[in-house]
Design a protein around this motif. Structure first.
Motif, short mmCIF file in Angstrom:
data_model
loop_
_atom_site.label_atom_id
_atom_site.label_comp_id
_atom_site.label_asym_id
_atom_site.label_seq_id
_atom_site.Cartn_x
_atom_site.Cartn_y
_atom_site.Cartn_z
N VAL A 111 0.85 -1.19 0.00
CA VAL A 111 0.00 0.00 0.00
C VAL A 111 0.89 1.24 0.00
CG1 VAL A 111 -1.83 1.25 1.18
CG2 VAL A 111 -1.77 -1.26 1.26
N THR A 112 0.78 2.03 -1.06
CA THR A 112 1.58 3.26 -1.20
C THR A 112 0.70 4.38 -1.74
OG1 THR A 112 2.27 2.69 -3.46
CG2 THR A 112 3.66 1.89 -1.66
N THR A 113 -0.51 4.47 -1.22
CA THR A 113 -1.51 5.39 -1.76
C THR A 113 -1.35 6.82 -1.27
OG1 THR A 113 -2.91 4.38 -0.06
CG2 THR A 113 -3.34 3.76 -2.33
N GLY A 114 -0.37 7.10 -0.41
CA GLY A 114 -0.10 8.47 -0.02
C GLY A 114 -1.12 9.03 0.95
N LEU A 115 -1.25 10.34 0.92
CA LEU A 115 -2.12 11.01 1.88
C LEU A 115 -2.84 12.19 1.23
CD1 LEU A 115 -0.66 13.94 2.71
CD2 LEU A 115 0.83 12.45 3.99
N THR A 116 -3.81 12.69 1.95
CA THR A 116 -4.53 13.90 1.57
C THR A 116 -4.18 15.00 2.56
OG1 THR A 116 -6.39 12.65 0.64
CG2 THR A 116 -6.81 14.94 1.26
N ASP A 117 -3.82 16.17 2.04
CA ASP A 117 -3.55 17.33 2.88
C ASP A 117 -4.85 18.08 3.14
OD1 ASP A 117 -0.54 17.68 3.29
OD2 ASP A 117 -0.66 17.35 1.12
N GLU A 118 -5.27 18.14 4.40
CA GLU A 118 -6.43 18.93 4.77
C GLU A 118 -5.95 20.30 5.21
OE1 GLU A 118 -8.58 16.72 7.71
OE2 GLU A 118 -9.26 15.21 6.27
N LEU A 119 -6.27 21.31 4.41
CA LEU A 119 -5.77 22.66 4.64
C LEU A 119 -6.66 23.43 5.61
CD1 LEU A 119 -4.87 23.66 0.97
CD2 LEU A 119 -3.29 23.05 2.78
N PRO A 120 -6.10 24.42 6.29
CA PRO A 120 -6.93 25.30 7.12
C PRO A 120 -8.04 25.94 6.29
CG PRO A 120 -4.60 25.69 7.54
CD PRO A 120 -4.66 24.78 6.35
N ASP A 121 -9.17 26.22 6.96
CA ASP A 121 -10.33 26.79 6.28
C ASP A 121 -10.15 28.31 6.15
OD1 ASP A 121 -12.77 27.20 5.14
OD2 ASP A 121 -13.91 27.03 7.00
N ILE A 122 -9.38 28.68 5.14
CA ILE A 122 -9.08 30.09 4.88
C ILE A 122 -9.36 30.36 3.41
CG2 ILE A 122 -7.29 31.86 4.80
CD1 ILE A 122 -5.89 30.38 7.08
N ALA A 123 -10.17 31.34 3.12
CA ALA A 123 -10.53 31.66 1.73
C ALA A 123 -9.28 31.96 0.91
CB ALA A 123 -11.48 32.86 1.70
#
Length: 329
Positions: A111-123
């Motif tokens: 398994v080498t599916t990486g990650l998702t970056d969840e960014l701060p909620d800033i417009a």
């Protein structure tokens, strides 16, 4: 090149980034039947180039992956497009299901599916991600050196991050934003390095034709900046492992969720290995590739051990049968 899947493989590699391709390369060179199934959404796609990777510094990410796919195929490995959605245990391995309805069987799973970056909620933040909104001083730092940098306080790693960016520019502002309250010692460390602290929540990334112009606070104040550095909540992309009893868990450093694995990539589920950002959230491309190579070699060794045990058992069975046939009546 073909997108046609065979029914069975020694190894299915989930994810076609640096870790997956290097793991597949090791396996293919060991004459294993291996297929890389890649959803085509690499984490570093917005970046102009890969940095800190010896011999490839500055190479566009897509170009690096294209070279890797070519190398895997050179040794008989397959790389196909697809999104893995299910993984179930079978008597001799796993059945892997894809979003388009295809299935494939494998003795082992990497398994080498990486990650998702969840960014701060800033417009406006997401729109600039990977260009003038960055997270890693080693990936992007040289390119933003001597610029006006704003670092967002978003979590436990932000104090470390701001000092690393201060190494790259004399003009660094630390925005308290929604992060932990700063104590006297932390304020002293910032002041000693000439890092200005701006209090208040950041609501908007202001940008013009040439890029970012500043950060707007909740009270309407705009602080001029050219570059924004921010931590992200990093979440492993491996929901299909839930049915195998291997869900992502909270990282001990508080930076997101990951799939735990040992130094060789072996997980707690027999037959499943993990490498790259799915298990090492902060790994750069070079480290991910090295981890993939390690995991590929370990999987091959595990398969060899299984085959030796089977060969020994088969030989013993044949010997027992011969003895029964030759015994006097």
């Amino acid at each position: 090149m073909t997108e046609q899947l065979e029914n069975d493989y020694d190894v299915v590699v989930a994810g076609g980034g640096a870790a997956g391709l290097n793991g597949a390369l090791m396996l293919a060179r060991s004459r294993r039947t291996v297929v890389v199934i890649d959803a085509g959404a690499p984490r570093n796609a917005p970046a102009d180039g890969v940095h800190g990777l010896l011999g490839h510094d500055g190479r566009p990410p897509a170009e690096l992956l294209a070279l890797g796919r070519e190398e895997v195929r050179r040794y008989g490995g397959q790389v196909v497009s697809g999104e893995i959605t299910t993984a179930t245990r079978t008597e001799d391995g796993f059945t892997i299901g894809l979003a388009d309805g295809r299935t494939v069987r494998a003795r082992r799973l990497l398994v080498t599916t990486g990650l998702t970056d969840e960014l701060p909620d800033i417009a406006g933040l997401r729109e600039r991600w990977g260009r003038d909104v960055v997270h890693c001083p080693y990936c992007h730092g040289w390119e933003v050196r001597d610029r006006a940098i704003g670092v967002l306080n978003t979590g436990p790693m932000s104090m470390h991050q701001v000092q690393l960016f201060r190494q790259l520019s004399d003009d660094v502002v630390f925005f308290t934003h929604t992060g932990p309250e700063l104590g006297p010692d932390e304020l002293e460390r910032l002041a000693a390095r000439g890092i200005r602290v701006v209090t208040g929540k950041v609501t908007t990334v202001e940008a013009g034709g040439a890029g970012i112009t500043g950060l707007r606070l909740a009270d309407g104040t705009v602080v001029p900046r050219e570059i924004v550095a921010t931590g992200t909540r990093m979440v492993a992309r491996a929901g299909f492992l839930d049915d195998l009893g291997l869900p992502a868990v909270d990282h001990p450093a508080g930076v997101g969720r990951y799939i735990p694995a040992d130094a060789t990539g072996r997980t707690e589920v027999p037959g499943v290995w993990a490498a790259g950002n799915v298990t090492e959230l902060t790994a750069q491309v070079g480290a991910s590739a090295a981890a993939g190579a390690m995991a590929g070699a370990q999987i091959n060794a595990d398969l060899v051990d299984e085959e030796v045990q089977k060969a020994v058992a088969d030989r013993a069975s044949r010997s027992a049968n011969v003895e029964q046939v030759t015994l006097p009546g």
